[in-house]
Design an enzyme around this catalytic site. Structure first.
Site, PDB file in Angstrom:
ATOM      1  N   GLU A   1       0.836  -1.212   0.000  1.00 52.66           N
ATOM      2  CA  GLU A   1       0.000   0.000   0.000  1.00 52.66           C
ATOM      3  C   GLU A   1       0.871   1.263   0.000  1.00 52.66           C
ATOM      4  OE1 GLU A   1      -3.044  -0.068  -0.584  1.00 52.66           O
ATOM      5  OE2 GLU A   1      -3.866  -1.965   0.132  1.00 52.66           O
TER       6      GLU A   1
ATOM      7  N   ARG B   1       0.409   3.779  -3.122  1.00 52.71           N
ATOM      8  CA  ARG B   1      -0.288   5.047  -2.827  1.00 52.71           C
ATOM      9  C   ARG B   1       0.696   6.174  -2.579  1.00 52.71           C
ATOM     10  NH1 ARG B   1      -6.068   3.451  -0.137  1.00 52.71           N
ATOM     11  NH2 ARG B   1      -5.870   1.226  -0.368  1.00 52.71           N
TER      12      ARG B   1
ATOM     13  N   ASP C   1      -4.232  -9.594  -8.080  1.00 49.42           N
ATOM     14  CA  ASP C   1      -4.557  -8.704  -9.203  1.00 49.42           C
ATOM     15  C   ASP C   1      -3.394  -7.951  -9.865  1.00 49.42           C
ATOM     16  OD1 ASP C   1      -4.373  -7.321  -6.796  1.00 49.42           O
ATOM     17  OD2 ASP C   1      -6.382  -6.466  -6.853  1.00 49.42           O
TER      18      ASP C   1
ATOM     19  N   GLU D   1     -12.233  -0.115 -10.239  1.00 49.25           N
ATOM     20  CA  GLU D   1     -11.792  -0.999 -11.332  1.00 49.25           C
ATOM     21  C   GLU D   1     -12.696  -0.988 -12.567  1.00 49.25           C
ATOM     22  OE1 GLU D   1     -12.024  -1.891  -8.136  1.00 49.25           O
ATOM     23  OE2 GLU D   1      -9.909  -2.008  -7.592  1.00 49.25           O
TER      24      GLU D   1
HETATM   25  C1  DMJ Z   1      -6.452   0.307  -4.999  1.00 51.53           C
HETATM   26  O1  DMJ Z   1      -5.680   0.614  -3.909  1.00 51.53           O
HETATM   27  C2  DMJ Z   1      -5.636  -0.275  -6.109  1.00 51.53           C
HETATM   28  O2  DMJ Z   1      -6.329  -0.176  -7.308  1.00 51.53           O
HETATM   29  C3  DMJ Z   1      -5.255  -1.704  -5.839  1.00 51.53           C
HETATM   30  O3  DMJ Z   1      -4.572  -2.286  -6.905  1.00 51.53           O
HETATM   31  C4  DMJ Z   1      -6.495  -2.529  -5.567  1.00 51.53           C
HETATM   32  N1  DMJ Z   1      -7.314  -1.961  -4.552  1.00 51.53           N
HETATM   33  C5  DMJ Z   1      -7.600  -0.551  -4.567  1.00 51.53           C
HETATM   34  C6  DMJ Z   1      -8.855  -0.173  -5.297  1.00 51.53           C
HETATM   35  O4  DMJ Z   1      -9.903  -1.022  -5.195  1.00 51.53           O
END
Ligand code: DMJ
Length: 587
Positions: free
Chosen positions: A197, A201, A332, A492
């Site tokens: 994260e 971020r 993912d 998404e």
């Molecule tokens: C975000 O922090 C990013 O897109 C991450 O890859 C997946 N989760 C969240 C959004 O849902």
């Protein structure tokens, strides 16, 4: 004469001295003036504007770049060198339509942009007023809160920077940037931070904001953080743990995990490659390259060759017993980052193309499914596979909102690697997510749901009786259940819609995005901002008082960009990290 001369000289001496002083002063003044002119000129070049805009930079109180490593690397693998390849264009070749219809259309788009921007301004203003500096705003109770693992460094502040710039909110951008460059990464109540994260971020947020604004102070702050995050790779085998524990990192006690989500330990390749490019320091590239080499080595040895399991044993550096495979939660962005890292490296590292092609062949054969619907809709979804040692792969037709990025990923891979079939698949998956949005009373798809599925990717006959026996029949035909009916303000689905619009030029995607935006706004708006909701099944929504930073970083940004000129964050110039932060592609 002599006397006179002496006298003259005596009289002249102070005068000469004054002239000398005056000349020296003039020289000093001229030099100072020159310095000032140079300073102003350099200041006007965006790269160095930080001082001009009066940023007060606060250096982090613990300098991780000076930290000695327990497991030093003797020679760093350098960033791939050479002229970036001229890769196929990602964006559709848009032209400006000056006809009356084109002008009218632009007016419609401008008003949609304004509405999205106003949702952003509302959320940002409330964050500024009541949550500034906290990780998140609580959009119902009107308080700020820190999120576990986020360090309390102001995730929303850093995550919002690029959106502020993109939406032209420059005053707010500079106010936020001025606060961001005072973040002290050592000032946290937590003992550790979430490596994934913080990378996507905070590091991604600072790099994206730098690549847009060229404010060097932001790059400096990113480097400080990059040096801290780099420590995660100081383990015996240089594989990163899920948590970056600050004390363990200082003492050289870190170990990679035995059972960590595959996405979290592999999704730093974009941010670290960009950092290596911007600093010329290969150390950042070296470590992400080591992780990619493991993916390469394991790719065809897993229970579902081509893909990697949801969890990794990075501690023993062996494929653990996990036999589950998904493009959704926990795995993912491992896949998302394959074509994106290829792009940021200018196509100079072919391994990423191999990893992408190999994994997507397996996804197409094993994870994609076509739902069984009364209208035989031509749409696709990505489900979950479990591989049993007795019966082999078994596909569950369970869909996650998190997995809706897959449409955009297939599109991007299709474009970059010139695979038209992938672009088609990407379109069908994107339309699938939009279909699921349209199916719910709120116009928003659930977090997780199950569908009836066809046996192959070809159309199949609707079976009413089967559906009545298996499904919650209060849902639209084709759905079996809405296992997790929440909506968490996730991006998404609109992300793929945005990417598809930019890649195909088809304005239908703008209409989908508009419908989705209106539904999301109706269902999630609070007095202060927008909130996650407990169920998309009731129009009378219950707000759960949560607004994660990706609402401002991703969801609203993608929507805004969908209604903007295709040149704003052109995908041939930038690649977006998984938090939608635009990183400059090499030319
Ligand atoms: C975000 O922090 C990013 O897109 C991450 O890859 C997946 N989760 C969240 C959004 O849902």
């Amino acid at each position: 004469m002599f006397v006179e001369n002496v006298e003259w000289q005596v009289r002249q001496q102070p005068h000469n001295a004054m002239i000398a002083i005056f000349r020296r002063k003039t020289r000093v003044a001229a030099a100072l003036f020159l310095v000032l002119v140079l300073y102003l000129l350099v200041g006007l070049i965006p790269e160095h504007r930080d001082t001009l805009f009066g940023f007060t930079y606060v250096r982090t109180s613990y300098d991780w770049s000076k930290q000695s490593l327990k497991y030093p690397i003797s020679e760093y693998t350098p960033l791939p060198t050479g002229r970036p390849l001229s890769l196929p264009k990602v964006q559709y070749a848009f032209t400006t339509d000056t006809s009356p219809a084109g002008v009218a259309r632009e007016e419609v788009l401008a008003s949609r942009r304004a509405e999205v921007k106003s949702a952003f301004v509302k959320s940002w203003t409330s964050y500024k007023n009541v949550g500034f500096g906290y990780d998140e705003l609580m959009p119902v109770s009107g308080k700020g809160r820190d999120a576990p693992g986020f360090g309390g460094w102001g995730a929303t502040l850093v995550d919002s920077l690029s959106t502020l710039w993109i939406m032209g909110l420059k005053e707010d951008f500079y106010e936020a940037a001025a606060a961001a460059v005072t973040i002290d990464w050592a000032d946290t109540r937590d003992n550790s931070c979430n490596f994934f994260e913080t990378t996507i971020r905070h590091l991604g947020g600072l790099l994206g904001a730098y690549d847009l604004s060229l404010e060097t102070a932001l790059l400096e702050k990113a480097i400080e953080l990059g040096d801290m995050l780099f420590m995660a790779y100081d383990t015996p085998n240089h594989m990163p743990p899920f948590w970056l524990d600050f004390d363990d990192a200082k003492r050289g006690n870190q170990l990679a995990g035995y059972h960590d989500p595959s996405a979290s330990v592999t999704s730093s390749s974009l941010e670290f490659s960009r950092l290596a490019q911007l600093t010329g320091n290969d150390k950042y590239y070296d470590v992400i390259n080591r992780v990619a080499l493991v993916l390469d080595e394991w790719q065809n040895k897993t229970a579902l060759p081509g893909m990697w399991p949801t969890f990794f044993d990075f501690n023993q550096l062996q494929l653990d017993s996990d036999s589950s495979f998904t493009l959704g939660a926990l795995a993912d962005s491992l896949y998302e980052y394959l074509p994106k890292t290829f792009a940021i490296l200018g196509g100079l590292e072919p391994m990423y193309e191999k990893l992408y092609r190999g994994s997507m062949d397996t996804v197409i054969k094993n994870l994609l499914f076509r739902p069984k619907t009364p209208d035989q809709d031509d749409i696709l979804f990505s489900g979950n596979v479990y591989v049993s040692s007795d019966t082999g792969p078994h596909l569950t037709a369970e869909v996650q909102h998190l997995g809706c990025f897959v449409g955009g990923m297939f599109g991007l891979g299709g474009k970059l690697f010139n695979i038209p079939e992938h672009l088609e698949i990407g379109e069908k998956i994107t339309r699938g997510c939009v279909w699921a949005y349209d199916a719910m009373p709120t116009g928003i798809m659930p977090e997780i749901f199950n569908l009836e599925k066809c046996d192959t990717l070809d159309p199949c006959e609707w079976d009413e009786e089967q559906w009545e026996n298996e499904a919650d029949t209060t849902l639209k035909k084709g759905f079996k259940n809405a296992r997790d009916p929440r909506y968490l303000l996730r991006p998404e689905a609109v992300e793929s819609v945005f990417l598809m619009y930019r890649m195909t030029g088809n304005s239908e995607y703008q209409e989908m995005a508009w419908r989705m935006f209106q539904s999301i706004r109706n269902a999630t708006e609070t007095d202060l901002a927008f909130s996650s909701i407990n169920s998309v099944r009731n129009v009378d929504t219950v707000k759960s008082d949560s607004m994660e930073s990706f609402w401002l970083a991703e969801t609203l940004r993608y929507l805004y960009l969908t209604f903007s000129s295709p040149d704003l964050v052109n995908l041939d110039d930038y690649v977006l990290n998984t938090e939608a932060h635009p990183l400059k592609r090499p030319r």
